[in-house]
Write a protein that holds these residues in place. Structure first.
Motif, PDB file in Angstrom:
ATOM      1  N   VAL A  36     -41.263   6.616  15.194  1.00  0.00           N
ATOM      2  CA  VAL A  36     -41.133   5.307  14.559  1.00  0.00           C
ATOM      3  C   VAL A  36     -41.937   5.308  13.267  1.00  0.00           C
ATOM      4  O   VAL A  36     -43.095   5.749  13.248  1.00  0.00           O
ATOM      5  N   VAL A  37     -41.340   4.802  12.195  1.00  0.00           N
ATOM      6  CA  VAL A  37     -42.044   4.736  10.913  1.00  0.00           C
ATOM      7  C   VAL A  37     -42.020   3.305  10.388  1.00  0.00           C
ATOM      8  O   VAL A  37     -41.080   2.545  10.638  1.00  0.00           O
ATOM      9  N   VAL A  38     -43.064   2.961   9.648  1.00  0.00           N
ATOM     10  CA  VAL A  38     -43.248   1.585   9.181  1.00  0.00           C
ATOM     11  C   VAL A  38     -42.740   1.437   7.750  1.00  0.00           C
ATOM     12  O   VAL A  38     -42.379   2.420   7.102  1.00  0.00           O
ATOM     13  N   GLU A  39     -42.743   0.207   7.263  1.00  0.00           N
ATOM     14  CA  GLU A  39     -42.368  -0.044   5.875  1.00  0.00           C
ATOM     15  C   GLU A  39     -43.317  -1.029   5.209  1.00  0.00           C
ATOM     16  O   GLU A  39     -43.686  -2.049   5.794  1.00  0.00           O
ATOM     17  N   HIS A  40     -43.705  -0.704   4.001  1.00  0.00           N
ATOM     18  CA  HIS A  40     -44.190  -1.649   2.998  1.00  0.00           C
ATOM     19  C   HIS A  40     -43.672  -1.130   1.670  1.00  0.00           C
ATOM     20  O   HIS A  40     -44.055  -0.044   1.229  1.00  0.00           O
ATOM     21  N   THR A  41     -42.771  -1.874   1.046  1.00  0.00           N
ATOM     22  CA  THR A  41     -42.265  -1.456  -0.258  1.00  0.00           C
ATOM     23  C   THR A  41     -43.401  -1.407  -1.265  1.00  0.00           C
ATOM     24  O   THR A  41     -43.510  -0.464  -2.063  1.00  0.00           O
ATOM     25  N   VAL A  42     -44.237  -2.416  -1.237  1.00  0.00           N
ATOM     26  CA  VAL A  42     -45.496  -2.415  -1.987  1.00  0.00           C
ATOM     27  C   VAL A  42     -46.571  -3.043  -1.112  1.00  0.00           C
ATOM     28  O   VAL A  42     -46.292  -3.905  -0.276  1.00  0.00           O
ATOM     29  N   LEU A  43     -47.810  -2.586  -1.304  1.00  0.00           N
ATOM     30  CA  LEU A  43     -48.984  -3.277  -0.791  1.00  0.00           C
ATOM     31  C   LEU A  43     -49.705  -3.899  -1.983  1.00  0.00           C
ATOM     32  O   LEU A  43     -49.525  -3.463  -3.122  1.00  0.00           O
ATOM     33  N   MET A  44     -50.514  -4.887  -1.703  1.00  0.00           N
ATOM     34  CA  MET A  44     -51.153  -5.621  -2.787  1.00  0.00           C
ATOM     35  C   MET A  44     -52.662  -5.390  -2.794  1.00  0.00           C
ATOM     36  O   MET A  44     -53.301  -5.404  -1.735  1.00  0.00           O
ATOM     37  N   SER A  45     -53.217  -5.192  -3.987  1.00  0.00           N
ATOM     38  CA  SER A  45     -54.665  -5.044  -4.101  1.00  0.00           C
ATOM     39  C   SER A  45     -55.371  -6.378  -3.859  1.00  0.00           C
ATOM     40  O   SER A  45     -56.529  -6.410  -3.450  1.00  0.00           O
ATOM     41  N   GLU A  46     -54.660  -7.486  -4.090  1.00  0.00           N
ATOM     42  CA  GLU A  46     -55.157  -8.817  -3.771  1.00  0.00           C
ATOM     43  C   GLU A  46     -54.006  -9.637  -3.198  1.00  0.00           C
ATOM     44  O   GLU A  46     -52.887  -9.572  -3.703  1.00  0.00           O
ATOM     45  N   TYR A  47     -54.275 -10.390  -2.140  1.00  0.00           N
ATOM     46  CA  TYR A  47     -53.239 -11.231  -1.536  1.00  0.00           C
ATOM     47  C   TYR A  47     -53.890 -12.351  -0.743  1.00  0.00           C
ATOM     48  O   TYR A  47     -55.038 -12.235  -0.296  1.00  0.00           O
ATOM     49  N   THR A  48     -53.151 -13.430  -0.579  1.00  0.00           N
ATOM     50  CA  THR A  48     -53.630 -14.570   0.205  1.00  0.00           C
ATOM     51  C   THR A  48     -52.922 -14.663   1.553  1.00  0.00           C
ATOM     52  O   THR A  48     -53.331 -15.467   2.399  1.00  0.00           O
ATOM     53  N   SER A  49     -51.874 -13.888   1.768  1.00  0.00           N
ATOM     54  CA  SER A  49     -51.152 -13.909   3.044  1.00  0.00           C
ATOM     55  C   SER A  49     -52.083 -13.476   4.173  1.00  0.00           C
ATOM     56  O   SER A  49     -53.020 -12.699   3.979  1.00  0.00           O
ATOM     57  N   VAL A  50     -51.809 -13.977   5.363  1.00  0.00           N
ATOM     58  CA  VAL A  50     -52.620 -13.662   6.537  1.00  0.00           C
ATOM     59  C   VAL A  50     -51.878 -12.646   7.403  1.00  0.00           C
ATOM     60  O   VAL A  50     -50.761 -12.902   7.872  1.00  0.00           O
ATOM     61  N   GLY A  85     -35.036  10.801  18.497  1.00  0.00           N
ATOM     62  CA  GLY A  85     -34.581   9.529  17.964  1.00  0.00           C
ATOM     63  C   GLY A  85     -35.374   9.155  16.722  1.00  0.00           C
ATOM     64  O   GLY A  85     -36.553   9.520  16.572  1.00  0.00           O
ATOM     65  N   LEU A  86     -34.741   8.406  15.837  1.00  0.00           N
ATOM     66  CA  LEU A  86     -35.312   8.046  14.543  1.00  0.00           C
ATOM     67  C   LEU A  86     -35.301   6.524  14.429  1.00  0.00           C
ATOM     68  O   LEU A  86     -34.233   5.911  14.503  1.00  0.00           O
ATOM     69  N   ALA A  87     -36.479   5.927  14.253  1.00  0.00           N
ATOM     70  CA  ALA A  87     -36.544   4.465  14.310  1.00  0.00           C
ATOM     71  C   ALA A  87     -37.450   3.899  13.231  1.00  0.00           C
ATOM     72  O   ALA A  87     -38.459   4.499  12.860  1.00  0.00           O
ATOM     73  N   THR A  88     -37.066   2.732  12.739  1.00  0.00           N
ATOM     74  CA  THR A  88     -37.962   1.952  11.897  1.00  0.00           C
ATOM     75  C   THR A  88     -38.741   0.997  12.777  1.00  0.00           C
ATOM     76  O   THR A  88     -38.264   0.562  13.815  1.00  0.00           O
ATOM     77  N   GLY A  89     -39.950   0.665  12.338  1.00  0.00           N
ATOM     78  CA  GLY A  89     -40.740  -0.248  13.156  1.00  0.00           C
ATOM     79  C   GLY A  89     -41.881  -0.898  12.379  1.00  0.00           C
ATOM     80  O   GLY A  89     -42.990  -0.453  12.521  1.00  0.00           O
ATOM     81  N   LEU A 116     -30.180   7.000  15.069  1.00  0.00           N
ATOM     82  CA  LEU A 116     -30.962   5.941  14.435  1.00  0.00           C
ATOM     83  C   LEU A 116     -31.062   4.689  15.294  1.00  0.00           C
ATOM     84  O   LEU A 116     -30.090   4.261  15.912  1.00  0.00           O
ATOM     85  N   ARG A 117     -32.259   4.109  15.312  1.00  0.00           N
ATOM     86  CA  ARG A 117     -32.496   2.764  15.850  1.00  0.00           C
ATOM     87  C   ARG A 117     -33.184   1.975  14.751  1.00  0.00           C
ATOM     88  O   ARG A 117     -34.183   2.416  14.178  1.00  0.00           O
ATOM     89  N   LEU A 118     -32.655   0.801  14.471  1.00  0.00           N
ATOM     90  CA  LEU A 118     -33.176  -0.012  13.382  1.00  0.00           C
ATOM     91  C   LEU A 118     -33.935  -1.195  13.969  1.00  0.00           C
ATOM     92  O   LEU A 118     -33.349  -2.039  14.636  1.00  0.00           O
ATOM     93  N   ALA A 119     -35.236  -1.215  13.751  1.00  0.00           N
ATOM     94  CA  ALA A 119     -36.032  -2.384  14.109  1.00  0.00           C
ATOM     95  C   ALA A 119     -36.404  -3.095  12.814  1.00  0.00           C
ATOM     96  O   ALA A 119     -36.921  -2.465  11.883  1.00  0.00           O
ATOM     97  N   VAL A 120     -36.110  -4.372  12.741  1.00  0.00           N
ATOM     98  CA  VAL A 120     -36.268  -5.120  11.495  1.00  0.00           C
ATOM     99  C   VAL A 120     -37.124  -6.357  11.733  1.00  0.00           C
ATOM    100  O   VAL A 120     -37.216  -6.867  12.848  1.00  0.00           O
ATOM    101  N   GLY A 121     -37.749  -6.834  10.658  1.00  0.00           N
ATOM    102  CA  GLY A 121     -38.528  -8.048  10.745  1.00  0.00           C
ATOM    103  C   GLY A 121     -38.390  -8.865   9.475  1.00  0.00           C
ATOM    104  O   GLY A 121     -37.912  -8.373   8.447  1.00  0.00           O
ATOM    105  N   ALA A 122     -38.849 -10.110   9.539  1.00  0.00           N
ATOM    106  CA  ALA A 122     -38.756 -11.000   8.387  1.00  0.00           C
ATOM    107  C   ALA A 122     -39.913 -10.810   7.415  1.00  0.00           C
ATOM    108  O   ALA A 122     -39.849 -11.293   6.290  1.00  0.00           O
ATOM    109  N   GLY A 123     -40.969 -10.099   7.845  1.00  0.00           N
ATOM    110  CA  GLY A 123     -42.075  -9.822   6.952  1.00  0.00           C
ATOM    111  C   GLY A 123     -43.130 -10.911   6.952  1.00  0.00           C
ATOM    112  O   GLY A 123     -42.845 -12.083   7.194  1.00  0.00           O
ATOM    113  N   TRP A 124     -44.365 -10.503   6.661  1.00  0.00           N
ATOM    114  CA  TRP A 124     -45.481 -11.453   6.632  1.00  0.00           C
ATOM    115  C   TRP A 124     -46.168 -11.512   5.261  1.00  0.00           C
ATOM    116  O   TRP A 124     -46.824 -12.497   4.949  1.00  0.00           O
TER     117      TRP A 124
END
Length: 291
Positions: A36-50, A85-89, A116-124
């Motif tokens: 299982v592999v994760v995703e962040h298209t970008v990470l932020m050096s500063e953010y207010t999200s929790v 098996g190959l999965a996003t997570g 492939l197994r696709l695990a998806v989320g709405a993001g935080w």
């Protein structure tokens, strides 16, 4: 029970081709179901999200941590393995246009032999999602449409597929190749909205980082939503989390009693590749995956 292994993104090794090849091949040799592999298209050096999975509210990854594109990484690993098996997570849905995503997923599924197994989320991470050009507040409604677009384009429409929604619209669209089979789409998340989406639209639910009564409540929400949508809640897979170094047959049994069909195992703080392989081998032996 199925056992998957989460690639150790925090160790900053998932963009190292030699390291990841050896790691994935050992995961496969040990008898684990998938990587299982994760995703962040970008990470932020500063953010207010929790960040919702740590009491600090801060993600454990430094902003300059290498986080490869998950589908590209899985395509690379598909060429280094044969049955794994190959999965996003999880793949962060708001970061992707579903028409483009449908083609990428289908291509990977076909070329990997249907692994492939696709695990998806709405993001935080609001700042990440907005950097990708999507409105954060509407991401839930968009996610519902995105899932519908994916499945529409994966089906065979001899005259071309059509879709008319709030966010996406097309006519006469021909997207080939089609997936080799049915690509399972699991919904990741810790919220009631994610649980409802899994029940209404998903093939499974992956509420990692949730336990106790909160987990039981989310699973009830998922099952109720499935029933109200005319779907069989028993047909939906549940994926829970644990640690490579802590899981054993007894703990796995308790997770099964909670409804788990699969356990995603997080790696400990990774030192050398040899230490990672030793931890995987010991885990596989405890779980009876190796003789």
């Amino acid at each position: 029970m199925k056992y998957a292994v989460l690639a150790p993104v925090a160790a900053a090794v998932t963009a190292d081709p030699q390291w990841m090849t050896a790691f994935a091949q050992h995961v496969e040799a040990c008898g684990f179901e998938s990587i299982v592999v994760v995703e962040h298209t970008v990470l932020m050096s500063e953010y207010t999200s929790v960040y919702p999975y740590d009491t600090s509210g801060r993600v454990e990854l430094p902003a300059d941590c290498p986080v490869p594109d998950p589908l590209d990484l899985l395509a690379f690993l598909a060429g280094q393995t044969t049955t794994l098996g190959l999965a996003t997570g999880v793949l962060v849905l708001p970061n992707h246009h579903p028409v483009v995503l449908a083609k990428r997923v289908a291509t990977l599924d076909v070329l990997s032999g249907g692994r492939l197994r696709l695990a998806v989320g709405a993001g935080w991470l609001k700042e990440e999602i907005e950097a990708c050009g999507t409105d954060f507040e509407s991401r839930g409604r968009r996610a519902d449409e995105q899932l519908a677009v994916l499945r529409t384009l994966w089906q065979d429409h001899p005259g071309g597929a059509a879709f008319h929604g709030e966010f996406f619209e097309f006519e006469h669209a021909m997207s080939y190749p089609k997936p080799r089979g049915h690509v399972p789409v699991h919904i990741g998340g810790h919220s009631r909205a994610a649980a409802r989406r899994a029940g209404r639209l998903g093939d499974g639910f992956q509420p990692l980082g949730v336990a106790g009564q909160e987990l039981a409540d989310l699973l009830d929400v998922m099952r109720t939503a499935a029933t109200e949508s005319g779907r069989d809640p028993a047909a939906l897979e549940v994926t829970l989390g644990h640690l490579v170094t802590k899981i054993d047959a007894d703990r796995a049994g308790r997770l099964a009693e909670l409804g788990a069909d699969r356990v995603v195992l997080a790696m400990p703080t990774v030192g050398s590749l040899d230490e990672a392989r030793e931890a995987l081998s010991a885990c596989a032996q405890r779980l009876g995956l190796l003789p």
